[in-house]
Enzyme design. Sequence first.
Site, PDB file in Angstrom:
ATOM      1  N   GLN A 111      14.306   8.968 -11.610  1.00 16.74           N
ATOM      2  CA  GLN A 111      13.883  10.139 -11.576  1.00 16.74           C
ATOM      3  C   GLN A 111      13.795  10.730 -13.058  1.00 16.74           C
ATOM      4  O   GLN A 111      12.978  11.268 -13.525  1.00 16.74           O
ATOM      5  CB  GLN A 111      14.606  10.908 -10.743  1.00 16.74           C
ATOM      6  N   LYS A 114      10.926   9.205 -15.081  1.00 19.90           N
ATOM      7  CA  LYS A 114       9.678   9.387 -14.333  1.00 19.90           C
ATOM      8  C   LYS A 114       9.348  10.799 -14.642  1.00 19.90           C
ATOM      9  O   LYS A 114       8.339  11.145 -15.136  1.00 19.90           O
ATOM     10  CB  LYS A 114       9.787   9.454 -12.861  1.00 19.90           C
ATOM     11  N   LYS A 126      18.539  13.763  -7.751  1.00 20.02           N
ATOM     12  CA  LYS A 126      18.239  13.133  -6.474  1.00 20.02           C
ATOM     13  C   LYS A 126      19.152  13.643  -5.411  1.00 20.02           C
ATOM     14  O   LYS A 126      20.451  13.844  -5.611  1.00 20.02           O
ATOM     15  CB  LYS A 126      17.940  11.670  -6.478  1.00 20.02           C
ATOM     16  N   GLY A 165      10.809  16.969  -1.251  1.00 17.90           N
ATOM     17  CA  GLY A 165      11.035  16.046  -0.172  1.00 17.90           C
ATOM     18  C   GLY A 165      11.124  14.587  -0.711  1.00 17.90           C
ATOM     19  O   GLY A 165      11.024  14.278  -1.753  1.00 17.90           O
ATOM     20  N   ASP A 166      11.545  13.716   0.185  1.00 18.25           N
ATOM     21  CA  ASP A 166      11.240  12.340   0.008  1.00 18.25           C
ATOM     22  C   ASP A 166      11.335  11.730   1.378  1.00 18.25           C
ATOM     23  O   ASP A 166      10.778  12.173   2.440  1.00 18.25           O
ATOM     24  CB  ASP A 166      12.667  11.693  -1.077  1.00 18.25           C
ATOM     25  N   THR A 210       1.490  12.463  -4.485  1.00 22.18           N
ATOM     26  CA  THR A 210       2.138  11.230  -4.803  1.00 22.18           C
ATOM     27  C   THR A 210       1.047   9.875  -4.435  1.00 22.18           C
ATOM     28  O   THR A 210       0.729   9.051  -5.109  1.00 22.18           O
ATOM     29  CB  THR A 210       3.351  10.776  -4.067  1.00 22.18           C
ATOM     30  N   ASN A 241       4.184   9.922   4.037  1.00 22.24           N
ATOM     31  CA  ASN A 241       3.478  10.612   2.976  1.00 22.24           C
ATOM     32  C   ASN A 241       2.770  10.179   2.093  1.00 22.24           C
ATOM     33  O   ASN A 241       1.488  10.249   1.924  1.00 22.24           O
ATOM     34  CB  ASN A 241       4.616  11.919   2.613  1.00 22.24           C
ATOM     35  N   SER A 381       4.862  18.837  -8.044  1.00 20.75           N
ATOM     36  CA  SER A 381       6.158  19.794  -7.840  1.00 20.75           C
ATOM     37  C   SER A 381       6.341  20.843  -9.194  1.00 20.75           C
ATOM     38  O   SER A 381       6.741  21.782  -9.012  1.00 20.75           O
ATOM     39  CB  SER A 381       7.233  18.927  -7.409  1.00 20.75           C
TER      40      SER A 381
HETATM   41  P1  NDP Z   1       8.159   9.234   4.541  1.00 24.02           P
HETATM   42  O1  NDP Z   1       9.366   9.289   5.278  1.00 24.02           O
HETATM   43  O2  NDP Z   1       6.986  10.067   4.865  1.00 24.02           O
HETATM   44  O3  NDP Z   1       7.486   7.637   4.864  1.00 24.02           O
HETATM   45  C1  NDP Z   1       8.221   6.612   4.562  1.00 24.02           C
HETATM   46  C2  NDP Z   1       7.505   5.329   5.185  1.00 24.02           C
HETATM   47  O4  NDP Z   1       8.283   4.089   4.875  1.00 24.02           O
HETATM   48  C3  NDP Z   1       7.631   5.469   6.590  1.00 24.02           C
HETATM   49  O5  NDP Z   1       6.504   4.861   7.242  1.00 24.02           O
HETATM   50  C4  NDP Z   1       8.874   4.602   7.174  1.00 24.02           C
HETATM   51  O6  NDP Z   1       9.024   3.810   8.339  1.00 24.02           O
HETATM   52  C5  NDP Z   1       8.958   3.478   6.019  1.00 24.02           C
HETATM   53  N1  NDP Z   1      10.241   3.095   5.506  1.00 24.02           N
HETATM   54  C6  NDP Z   1      11.331   3.846   5.232  1.00 24.02           C
HETATM   55  N2  NDP Z   1      12.237   3.108   5.082  1.00 24.02           N
HETATM   56  C7  NDP Z   1      11.995   1.957   5.842  1.00 24.02           C
HETATM   57  C8  NDP Z   1      12.874   0.746   5.580  1.00 24.02           C
HETATM   58  N3  NDP Z   1      13.997   0.645   5.257  1.00 24.02           N
HETATM   59  N4  NDP Z   1      12.134  -0.314   5.735  1.00 24.02           N
HETATM   60  C9  NDP Z   1      10.824  -0.666   6.252  1.00 24.02           C
HETATM   61  N5  NDP Z   1      10.122   0.822   6.333  1.00 24.02           N
HETATM   62  C10 NDP Z   1      10.662   1.748   5.788  1.00 24.02           C
HETATM   63  O7  NDP Z   1       8.388   8.951   2.991  1.00 24.02           O
HETATM   64  P2  NDP Z   1       7.550   9.189   1.819  1.00 24.02           P
HETATM   65  O8  NDP Z   1       6.264   8.464   2.050  1.00 24.02           O
HETATM   66  O9  NDP Z   1       7.685  10.374   1.060  1.00 24.02           O
HETATM   67  O10 NDP Z   1       8.212   7.967   0.782  1.00 24.02           O
HETATM   68  C11 NDP Z   1       7.734   6.512   0.632  1.00 24.02           C
HETATM   69  C12 NDP Z   1       8.545   6.109  -0.552  1.00 24.02           C
HETATM   70  O11 NDP Z   1       7.817   6.896  -1.939  1.00 24.02           O
HETATM   71  C13 NDP Z   1       9.759   6.165  -0.876  1.00 24.02           C
HETATM   72  O12 NDP Z   1      10.335   5.010  -1.781  1.00 24.02           O
HETATM   73  C14 NDP Z   1      10.131   7.466  -1.839  1.00 24.02           C
HETATM   74  O13 NDP Z   1      11.144   7.648  -2.562  1.00 24.02           O
HETATM   75  C15 NDP Z   1       8.863   7.337  -2.582  1.00 24.02           C
HETATM   76  N6  NDP Z   1       8.275   8.496  -3.140  1.00 24.02           N
HETATM   77  C16 NDP Z   1       7.760   9.486  -2.475  1.00 24.02           C
HETATM   78  C17 NDP Z   1       7.326  10.751  -3.042  1.00 24.02           C
HETATM   79  C18 NDP Z   1       6.836  11.798  -2.393  1.00 24.02           C
HETATM   80  O14 NDP Z   1       6.368  12.936  -2.932  1.00 24.02           O
HETATM   81  N7  NDP Z   1       7.232  12.112  -0.875  1.00 24.02           N
HETATM   82  C19 NDP Z   1       7.423  10.967  -4.459  1.00 24.02           C
HETATM   83  C20 NDP Z   1       7.768   9.649  -5.335  1.00 24.02           C
HETATM   84  C21 NDP Z   1       8.232   8.526  -4.451  1.00 24.02           C
HETATM   85  P3  NDP Z   1       9.599   4.482   9.614  1.00 24.02           P
HETATM   86  O15 NDP Z   1       8.968   5.889  10.112  1.00 24.02           O
HETATM   87  O16 NDP Z   1       9.806   3.634  10.801  1.00 24.02           O
HETATM   88  O17 NDP Z   1      11.224   4.965   8.879  1.00 24.02           O
END
Ligand code: NDP
Length: 450
Positions: A111, A114, A126, A165-166, A210, A241, A381
């Site tokens: 982060q 980034k 974080k 969020g994350d 994102t 997301n 953000s």
């Molecule tokens: P969400 O919780 O909205 O979605 C996560 C998705 O990834 C879900 O479909 C989840 O499936 C899947 N997932 C999570 N953990 C695992 C795992 N161990 N193995 C396989 N699938 C997995 O999170 P986000 O979309 O917000 O975040 C996704 C990624 O993007 C992360 O790496 C996050 O750090 C990164 N990110 C997010 C940002 C944001 O603004 N939200 C900003 C920058 C980066 P399930 O529901 O089954 O757990």
Amino acid sequence: MDKYIERVYNKVVEKDPDQKVFHQAALEVLESLEPAIKKYPIFEEFSILERITEPERLIQFRIPWKDKDGKIQVNRGFRVQFNSALGPYKGGLRLHPTVNQGVLKFLGFEQVFKNSLTTLPMGGGKGGSDFDPKGKTDAEVEAFCESLMFELYRHIGQFIDVPAGDIGVGGREIGYLYGAYRKITNIHGTGVLTGKGGGWGGSLIRPEATGYGCVYFTREMLKTKSEEFKGKTVVISGSGNVAQYATEKCIQLGAKVIALSDSTGWIHDSEGITQEKLEFIKDLKNVRRGRISEYADKYKVDYTKTVDGSPWSLKCDIALPSATQNEVDAKEAKMLVDNGVIAVGEGANMPTVPEGVEIFLENGILFGPGKAANAGGVSVSGLEMAQNSMRYFWTREEVDAKLLQIMQAIHENAYKTSDTFGVKGNYVIGANIAGFMKVANAMVQQGHRV
Ligand code: NDP
């Protein structure tokens, strides 16, 4: 490896031998900084690498909360305040059973670079907890968020640290967290959290940022090869997301998204996910909190369990891994290359293992590392913080235009930096050095105690 870099990396491993994923992130960044470290000896003289790999502060705390049966559960909460040379700490909160100090140090470290790339004044941090929101009632999530904030409130603030969020933290959780913050402090301090709801301080386009940003960055990479999204086949992992809004932007640009996943499996829709089908996914994941397999049942498409393979086996032009860290291994990277992928944009943080990154780079694939490609979320953000300070709102179009501008600037910065250091088009080295230089120079200028 450069002697100074090797010494710092060995120390990182020695100090916390169990934090493997942090070692991985540190090594990836440190190795790529070699040309800058050689060119500017002042960074070694000022022990910048020793300092930049050590969080300024790491807070760990107890989160007791009552479940639906009235039993008290106890989770662990964390906030890693990694580096504030450029501005208040900024970075999301993750709720997932795998969360621990090592995972959050990896995410906080990423982060820092980034946020530096975004062009906005933000440091890196974080946080999160090993709480698993899956299967919990709304009331349980609310109780947990409230208890988390009982401790977190004393460590955050618009000029101190601004969480967002994350994984596992979306609009619902930010709402509960903000409500608890207000109740505890009696302050309507909108600048203390981002990703808030519209009408109480949230920025338009923050939920989309994102995913949209990742597609904007990938589009810039494609342009360098006179390519575009239109008519391309795209595979995306995750269905949260980032994945949802990456899909939406791909559809808008005329590409065909054929796969999405969650942790239990993935769907293959060879006809492409339409906006209407995407609305079903948004409702499924954000409201009903169901599994992606329900999409396969509804639209009669293939569904494969994670244990039986991954969507990276599908033939596609563009891959946007948007679920979690280390989800693309070397074998899968090779499969993507063999199947003709031309661009990979990381929506998630560090989704590709280092050997996988090597395979993409060796084969001349346009590869956008997460800290550049997914910086759109934290950028908006930052724009949310700016609007909160002004007590004013920008329209959707205004925020989207600023997001696009920022993603283009990040691309240009990473691309030009890669060229300056003799590795034109290597966005890993370009983004790491560009992000690093700004933070390192600020640390030199602010003296040896920061
Ligand atoms: P969400 O919780 O909205 O979605 C996560 C998705 O990834 C879900 O479909 C989840 O499936 C899947 N997932 C999570 N953990 C695992 C795992 N161990 N193995 C396989 N699938 C997995 O999170 P986000 O979309 O917000 O975040 C996704 C990624 O993007 C992360 O790496 C996050 O750090 C990164 N990110 C997010 C940002 C944001 O603004 N939200 C900003 C920058 C980066 P399930 O529901 O089954 O757990």
